[in-house]
Motif scaffolding. Structure first.
Motif, PDB file in Angstrom:
ATOM      1  N   ILE A 265       2.980   1.727  -3.268  1.00  0.00           N
ATOM      2  CA  ILE A 265       2.207   2.163  -4.428  1.00  0.00           C
ATOM      3  C   ILE A 265       1.641   3.572  -4.228  1.00  0.00           C
ATOM      4  O   ILE A 265       1.618   4.384  -5.156  1.00  0.00           O
ATOM      5  CB  ILE A 265       1.081   1.147  -4.721  1.00  0.00           C
ATOM      6  CG1 ILE A 265       1.697  -0.169  -5.185  1.00  0.00           C
ATOM      7  CG2 ILE A 265       0.122   1.686  -5.767  1.00  0.00           C
ATOM      8  CD1 ILE A 265       0.713  -1.318  -5.251  1.00  0.00           C
ATOM      9  N   SER A 266       1.211   3.908  -3.014  1.00  0.00           N
ATOM     10  CA  SER A 266       0.517   5.184  -2.800  1.00  0.00           C
ATOM     11  C   SER A 266       1.457   6.378  -2.675  1.00  0.00           C
ATOM     12  O   SER A 266       1.065   7.502  -2.985  1.00  0.00           O
ATOM     13  CB  SER A 266      -0.375   5.101  -1.570  1.00  0.00           C
ATOM     14  OG  SER A 266       0.423   4.913  -0.420  1.00  0.00           O
ATOM     15  N   ILE A 267       2.693   6.180  -2.213  1.00  0.00           N
ATOM     16  CA  ILE A 267       3.617   7.296  -2.052  1.00  0.00           C
ATOM     17  C   ILE A 267       4.482   7.408  -3.304  1.00  0.00           C
ATOM     18  O   ILE A 267       5.091   6.443  -3.745  1.00  0.00           O
ATOM     19  CB  ILE A 267       4.505   7.093  -0.810  1.00  0.00           C
ATOM     20  CG1 ILE A 267       3.625   7.021   0.434  1.00  0.00           C
ATOM     21  CG2 ILE A 267       5.522   8.221  -0.688  1.00  0.00           C
ATOM     22  CD1 ILE A 267       4.376   6.687   1.694  1.00  0.00           C
ATOM     23  N   ARG A 268       4.539   8.611  -3.870  1.00  0.00           N
ATOM     24  CA  ARG A 268       5.325   8.831  -5.070  1.00  0.00           C
ATOM     25  C   ARG A 268       6.815   8.644  -4.794  1.00  0.00           C
ATOM     26  O   ARG A 268       7.280   8.829  -3.677  1.00  0.00           O
ATOM     27  CB  ARG A 268       5.086  10.234  -5.601  1.00  0.00           C
ATOM     28  CG  ARG A 268       3.688  10.449  -6.057  1.00  0.00           C
ATOM     29  CD  ARG A 268       3.543  11.862  -6.569  1.00  0.00           C
ATOM     30  NE  ARG A 268       2.162  12.117  -6.893  1.00  0.00           N
ATOM     31  CZ  ARG A 268       1.683  13.287  -7.217  1.00  0.00           C
ATOM     32  NH1 ARG A 268       2.490  14.331  -7.250  1.00  0.00           N
ATOM     33  NH2 ARG A 268       0.413  13.441  -7.505  1.00  0.00           N
TER      34      ARG A 268
ATOM     35  N   TYR B 129       0.832  -1.203   0.000  1.00  0.00           N
ATOM     36  CA  TYR B 129       0.000   0.000   0.000  1.00  0.00           C
ATOM     37  C   TYR B 129       0.872   1.261   0.000  1.00  0.00           C
ATOM     38  O   TYR B 129       0.679   2.168  -0.805  1.00  0.00           O
ATOM     39  CB  TYR B 129      -0.938   0.007   1.206  1.00  0.00           C
ATOM     40  CG  TYR B 129      -1.657   1.318   1.383  1.00  0.00           C
ATOM     41  CD1 TYR B 129      -2.715   1.661   0.566  1.00  0.00           C
ATOM     42  CD2 TYR B 129      -1.249   2.223   2.357  1.00  0.00           C
ATOM     43  CE1 TYR B 129      -3.378   2.875   0.708  1.00  0.00           C
ATOM     44  CE2 TYR B 129      -1.895   3.432   2.513  1.00  0.00           C
ATOM     45  CZ  TYR B 129      -2.958   3.755   1.684  1.00  0.00           C
ATOM     46  OH  TYR B 129      -3.584   4.954   1.829  1.00  0.00           O
ATOM     47  N   PHE B 130       1.848   1.313   0.926  1.00  0.00           N
ATOM     48  CA  PHE B 130       2.703   2.491   0.998  1.00  0.00           C
ATOM     49  C   PHE B 130       3.610   2.608  -0.224  1.00  0.00           C
ATOM     50  O   PHE B 130       3.894   3.699  -0.698  1.00  0.00           O
ATOM     51  CB  PHE B 130       3.542   2.473   2.275  1.00  0.00           C
ATOM     52  CG  PHE B 130       2.748   2.832   3.501  1.00  0.00           C
ATOM     53  CD1 PHE B 130       2.121   4.060   3.587  1.00  0.00           C
ATOM     54  CD2 PHE B 130       2.633   1.956   4.550  1.00  0.00           C
ATOM     55  CE1 PHE B 130       1.386   4.411   4.704  1.00  0.00           C
ATOM     56  CE2 PHE B 130       1.900   2.284   5.672  1.00  0.00           C
ATOM     57  CZ  PHE B 130       1.279   3.510   5.742  1.00  0.00           C
TER      58      PHE B 130
END
Length: 70
Positions: free
Chosen positions: A13-16, A10-11
């Protein structure tokens, strides 16, 4: 409750990519710290640890030494 792998994914993929790392913390160096660093030839971290241990008379003597050197 989610698994560690799901949380990691999750982190990831979600954080650029550009936002994953923060900038380094820069120390604020005042005059007393710079005197301690030059006199004892130590790092900023060690100087910050030493500062509360030194007496006011010793700091005044260091200031006088620095004035005489210039």
């Amino acid at each position: 409750d989610i698994s560690e792998k799901m949380q990691y994914d999750y982190f990831r993929i979600s954080i650029r990519k550009r936002k994953r790392f923060s900038k380094w913390i820069k120390y604020e160096i005042n005059d007393d710290l710079s005197m301690i660093i030059t006199h004892f030839n130590c790092s900023v971290r060690k100087a910050k640890e030493m500062l509360p241990l030194l007496t006011d008379d010793f700091l005044m003597a260091l200031r006088d030494l620095n004035i005489q050197k210039t």
